[in-house]
Design an enzyme around this catalytic site. Structure first.
Site, PDB file in Angstrom:
ATOM      1  N   ASN A  10      45.149  36.351  36.407  1.00 35.05           N
ATOM      2  CA  ASN A  10      46.005  36.795  35.301  1.00 35.05           C
ATOM      3  C   ASN A  10      47.434  36.857  35.830  1.00 35.05           C
ATOM      4  O   ASN A  10      47.780  37.749  36.593  1.00 35.05           O
ATOM      5  CB  ASN A  10      45.517  38.175  34.832  1.00 35.05           C
ATOM      6  N   TRP A  11      48.241  35.880  35.424  1.00 37.69           N
ATOM      7  CA  TRP A  11      49.601  35.788  35.987  1.00 37.69           C
ATOM      8  C   TRP A  11      50.584  36.751  35.313  1.00 37.69           C
ATOM      9  O   TRP A  11      51.730  36.830  35.723  1.00 37.69           O
ATOM     10  CB  TRP A  11      50.108  34.341  35.879  1.00 37.69           C
ATOM     11  N   LYS A  12      50.147  37.412  34.271  1.00 35.30           N
ATOM     12  CA  LYS A  12      50.999  38.399  33.571  1.00 35.30           C
ATOM     13  C   LYS A  12      52.373  37.790  33.266  1.00 35.30           C
ATOM     14  O   LYS A  12      52.469  36.610  32.984  1.00 35.30           O
ATOM     15  CB  LYS A  12      51.084  39.691  34.399  1.00 35.30           C
ATOM     16  N   HIS A  96      43.691  43.786  27.363  1.00 37.65           N
ATOM     17  CA  HIS A  96      44.075  44.201  28.720  1.00 37.65           C
ATOM     18  C   HIS A  96      44.716  45.589  28.642  1.00 37.65           C
ATOM     19  O   HIS A  96      45.411  45.901  27.679  1.00 37.65           O
ATOM     20  CB  HIS A  96      45.057  43.181  29.314  1.00 37.65           C
ATOM     21  N   GLU A  98      47.240  46.803  29.925  1.00 32.81           N
ATOM     22  CA  GLU A  98      48.702  46.787  29.724  1.00 32.81           C
ATOM     23  C   GLU A  98      49.043  46.555  28.258  1.00 32.81           C
ATOM     24  O   GLU A  98      50.043  47.056  27.756  1.00 32.81           O
ATOM     25  CB  GLU A  98      49.343  45.733  30.644  1.00 32.81           C
ATOM     26  N   GLU A 168      38.060  46.880  34.139  1.00 29.19           N
ATOM     27  CA  GLU A 168      39.279  47.086  34.911  1.00 29.19           C
ATOM     28  C   GLU A 168      39.698  48.561  34.810  1.00 29.19           C
ATOM     29  O   GLU A 168      40.381  48.941  33.844  1.00 29.19           O
ATOM     30  CB  GLU A 168      40.408  46.210  34.377  1.00 29.19           C
ATOM     31  N   GLY A 174      47.031  47.029  39.867  1.00 31.29           N
ATOM     32  CA  GLY A 174      48.363  46.931  40.462  1.00 31.29           C
ATOM     33  C   GLY A 174      48.734  48.106  41.349  1.00 31.29           C
ATOM     34  O   GLY A 174      49.894  48.275  41.717  1.00 31.29           O
ATOM     35  N   SER A 214      43.193  45.423  41.681  1.00 33.44           N
ATOM     36  CA  SER A 214      43.555  45.304  43.103  1.00 33.44           C
ATOM     37  C   SER A 214      42.518  44.530  43.930  1.00 33.44           C
ATOM     38  O   SER A 214      42.232  44.898  45.072  1.00 33.44           O
ATOM     39  CB  SER A 214      43.815  46.686  43.715  1.00 33.44           C
ATOM     40  N   GLY A 235      45.054  40.011  39.338  1.00 34.36           N
ATOM     41  CA  GLY A 235      46.468  39.985  38.978  1.00 34.36           C
ATOM     42  C   GLY A 235      47.297  39.534  40.175  1.00 34.36           C
ATOM     43  O   GLY A 235      47.416  38.344  40.463  1.00 34.36           O
ATOM     44  N   GLY A 236      47.843  40.503  40.891  1.00 37.26           N
ATOM     45  CA  GLY A 236      48.784  40.229  41.986  1.00 37.26           C
ATOM     46  C   GLY A 236      48.341  39.130  42.942  1.00 37.26           C
ATOM     47  O   GLY A 236      49.120  38.212  43.237  1.00 37.26           O
TER      48      GLY A 236
END
Ligand code: PGA
Length: 253
Positions: A10-12, A96, A98, A168, A174, A214, A235-236
């Site tokens: 997930n490149w956000k 998600h 976010e 999640e 994150g 994470s 993500g990251g």
């Protein structure tokens, strides 16, 4: 039941178009030979079409990070299922944390989006998970059950079988704090038994349940080896080709 694992990035709201294509090239160059794994990247809307075109001859799938539940209309700033499908995506991330936290996504809008995704031949990746406060108050199973019950209301068995769910925990996204393997397996079992109660055993056994929060090369092997974990939403670490590939390689296949 043999479920094909999924490793999804997930490149956000990261990467310009050129940076996204560069990352895709690095991933493709270092990808292990096709095996029993589905690999997905989720770029921003803006570069989704370019990324999908670049990946046309590969076995990497593309997901959007969100979608509107209407096919078209006066919804400034939104993208619809037909637009996303036409741009080359096969999956869409829905709900998600976010989106829930910053963009007023609710279980009701999630439900409409899940149905709209299926109506547009997009496979939804439904994200669910509790906050730290909810975990501390021991509300995890209630939260998970509510998010699933409302998010999946009215879904047919046929669609439910194709669904992907990502557990999640909000406190692990994150933050560098990963849920322990025991915490992850516990919640994945809650999800599977809820699917069994809402639908039936074949649906519960077919749905792929990913863990997200994470996930890094250093912890992925242990998480991905859990019996009810069918992959990861990353993500990251998905923004670095080497880390993303290392996580794919940590799947015991
Ligand atoms: P993270 O993000 O891997 O950076 O924690 C996961 C996600 O939000 O999907």
């Amino acid at each position: 039941m043999n479920r094909v694992p999924i490793i999804a990035g997930n490149w956000k709201m990261h990467l310009t178009g050129d940076q996204a294509l560069d990352l895709v090239d690095h991933i493709r160059l270092n990808l292990p030979s096709p095996g029993e794994v589905d690999i997905i990247v989720a770029p921003s809307y803006l570069c989704l079409e370019r990324v999908a075109r670049q990946l046309q001859s590969s076995y990497i799938g593309v997901a959007a990070q969100n979608m509107h539940y209407e096919d078209n209309g006066a919804y400034t700033g939104e993208c619809s299922g037909p637009q996303i499908k036409r741009a080359g995506a096969d999956y869409v991330i829905i709900g998600h944390s976010e989106r829930r936290q910053y963009f007023a996504e609710t279980d009701e809008t999630v439900n409409k989006k899940i149905k709209a995704a299926f109506a547009n031949q997009l496979i939804p990746i439904l994200c669910i998970g509790e906050t730290l406060e909810q975990r501390e108050k021991k509300f995890v199973s209630e939260i998970i059950e509510t998010q699933l019950r409302c998010g999946l209301a009215g879904l047919s068995h046929e669609n439910a079988t194709q669904l992907v769910i990502a557990y999640e925990p909000v406190w692990a996204i994150g933050t560098g704090k990963t849920a322990t393997p025991e915490q992850v397996e516990d919640v994945h079992l809650i999800i599977r038994s809820q699917l069994k109660a809402t639908f039936d055993t074949p649906v519960a056994e077919a749905v792929r349940i990913l863990y997200g929060g994470s996930v890094k090369p250093a912890n992925s092997k242990g998480l991905l080896a859990l019996p009810n974990v069918d992959g990861a939403l990353i993500g990251g670490a998905s923004l670095k080709a080497a880390d993303f590939i290392a996580i794919i390689n940590s799947l015991s296949r």
